[in-house]
Design an enzyme around this catalytic site. Structure first.
Site, short mmCIF file in Angstrom:
data_model
loop_
_atom_site.label_atom_id
_atom_site.label_comp_id
_atom_site.label_asym_id
_atom_site.label_seq_id
_atom_site.Cartn_x
_atom_site.Cartn_y
_atom_site.Cartn_z
N HIS A 206 3.22 -41.92 13.78
CA HIS A 206 2.70 -40.97 14.77
C HIS A 206 2.28 -41.80 15.99
O HIS A 206 1.39 -42.66 15.87
CB HIS A 206 1.45 -40.26 14.27
CG HIS A 206 1.68 -39.18 13.26
ND1 HIS A 206 2.08 -39.42 11.98
CD2 HIS A 206 1.51 -37.83 13.36
CE1 HIS A 206 2.17 -38.26 11.32
NE2 HIS A 206 1.84 -37.29 12.13
N GLU A 209 1.04 -39.28 20.88
CA GLU A 209 0.73 -37.85 20.71
C GLU A 209 -0.28 -37.44 21.77
O GLU A 209 -0.15 -36.41 22.40
CB GLU A 209 0.19 -37.61 19.30
CG GLU A 209 0.01 -36.15 18.93
CD GLU A 209 -0.46 -35.95 17.49
OE1 GLU A 209 -0.70 -36.95 16.79
OE2 GLU A 209 -0.59 -34.78 17.07
N ASP A 287 5.31 -29.87 11.38
CA ASP A 287 4.03 -30.57 11.27
C ASP A 287 3.16 -29.99 10.15
O ASP A 287 3.21 -30.47 9.03
CB ASP A 287 3.28 -30.59 12.60
CG ASP A 287 2.44 -31.85 12.77
OD1 ASP A 287 2.51 -32.72 11.89
OD2 ASP A 287 1.72 -31.96 13.79
ZN ZN Z 1 2.01 -35.12 11.86
#
Ligand code: ZN
Length: 351
Positions: A206, A209, A287
């Site tokens: 990740h 973001e 997600d």
């Molecule tokens: Zn995620």
């Protein structure tokens, strides 16, 4: 095409989901039952009373903090609980038309309150998830998620060892999640060097973001990420766009999630279409579908209604996802065939 009709068509398309968290895929009814069984301190009168605590509701602050506060580790107390949520998560994905799923979960999270053994929990998720996948025509693999704020140089490598023991059950990679601001990529270089040394486990991180494009670059250059979770900020830096393109790194984008966590102001301005136009491998994913109250089909629907994507463009994203999946080349060929056949059956239909 009317909204309902379009949703039905999108629902029937074969889909790939590379970025879905088990912990964000828990059915409300199941949470109500587990919450009552374990006397959790939550409004457990009904699904309606529980929902605002465990799912995003319009009107709540659109921040990552609001969202992360909804993840609780005390739902799971037995292997049966873990098996149940894994089975249900896969059943729900299959019902959305997902034919290939990489379900990610955090062994640390699932064992924190339950004190269950890590290896047993990984086996429970994989066995229950795979069985549900076989019953519903959805191929399932698994990624082990590690939360940045819980870095532990002793226990993390042991969890990876346990994951390796479950490679035959579908554990194919390692994921890094959590707070990028306070826990940047450079802290995780040694850990990911060990992951890559296994020669078996893939790496996805990740990154970008809510931080900046530099986090995407270091996830690739320092941690060896083959895919990036979200990667929104990539769009703001031509050097990083070039790096992502050159290394053939796929971006696992989750538009509805990005809106609810406040990482984009409006889904119409989401960078996915622009990154796709730059010839990067971009993919659409769910997600945390249960928490978002939005499944993978809803994300596809958004691509059509807000970005004007047609079937050809959706197919292009789907094929990018299949190419980026952590599968064998034989499996990839079959997956590409299955997707092409599913879209061919709908060809000629407008959206
Ligand atoms: Zn995620």
């Amino acid at each position: 095409m009317e909204n309902d009709e379009r949703r039905q068509l999108l629902l029937g398309l074969p889909k790939v989901d590379l970025h879905r968290h088990l912990e964000g895929s828990l059915r409300l009814g199941t949470l109500l039952e587990l919450g009552r069984r374990y006397n959790l301190d939550l409004p457990l009168d009904s699904e309606a009373s529980l929902a605002p605590q465990v799912t995003f509701r319009e009107g709540q602050p659109r921040t990552l903090d609001n969202f992360l506060a909804k993840f609780r580790a005390d739902w799971y107390r037995s292997f049966a609980d873990v098996e149940r949520v894994a089975r249900e998560a896969v059943e729900d994905a299959a019902a959305e038309g997902v034919v290939y799923l990489e379900l990610r979960f955090s062994p640390e999270h699932l064992t924190r309150e339950s004190r269950l053994q890590v290896l047993g929990v990984i086996q429970a998720v994989c066995e229950a998830g795979r069985l549900a996948g076989e019953d519903s025509g959805c191929q399932v693999n698994f990624l082990l998620t590690f939360a940045r704020e819980r870095l532990d140089a002793k226990s993390w490598p042991r969890i990876v060892e346990d994951g390796l023991r479950c490679h035959h059950l579908g554990v194919v990679g390692v994921d890094l999640a959590g707070d990028e601001f306070r826990h940047p990529n450079r802290l995780f270089g040694d850990f990911f060097a060990r992951v890559r040394d296994t020669g078996v486990l893939h790496v996805t991180v990740h990154a970008g973001e809510g931080t900046d494009a530099g986090s995407v670059a270091s996830a690739i250059e320092v941690l060896g990420a083959e895919r990036i979770g979200h990667g929104l900020e990539t769009v703001n830096d031509s050097r990083v766009i070039e790096l992502v393109r050159r290394r053939r790194v796929a971006l696992e984008m989750c538009p509805i999630s990005n809106y609810q966590t406040g990482c984009v102001d409006d889904v119409s301005s989401h960078p996915l279409p622009r990154l796709d136009e730059q010839q990067l491998a971009v993919t659409i994913n769910s997600d945390d579908p249960a928490m978002h109250g939005a499944d993978l089909t809803d994300n596809y629907d958004l691509a059509v209604s807000r970005w004007g994507f047609d079937l050809e463009r959706l197919l292009h994203l789907e094929l990018a996802a299949a190419r980026a999946a952590f599968v064998t080349e034989d499996e990839r060929r079959q997956l590409l065939q299955r997707i092409n056949a599913g879209y061919a059956a709908c060809r000629g239909q407008g959206l």
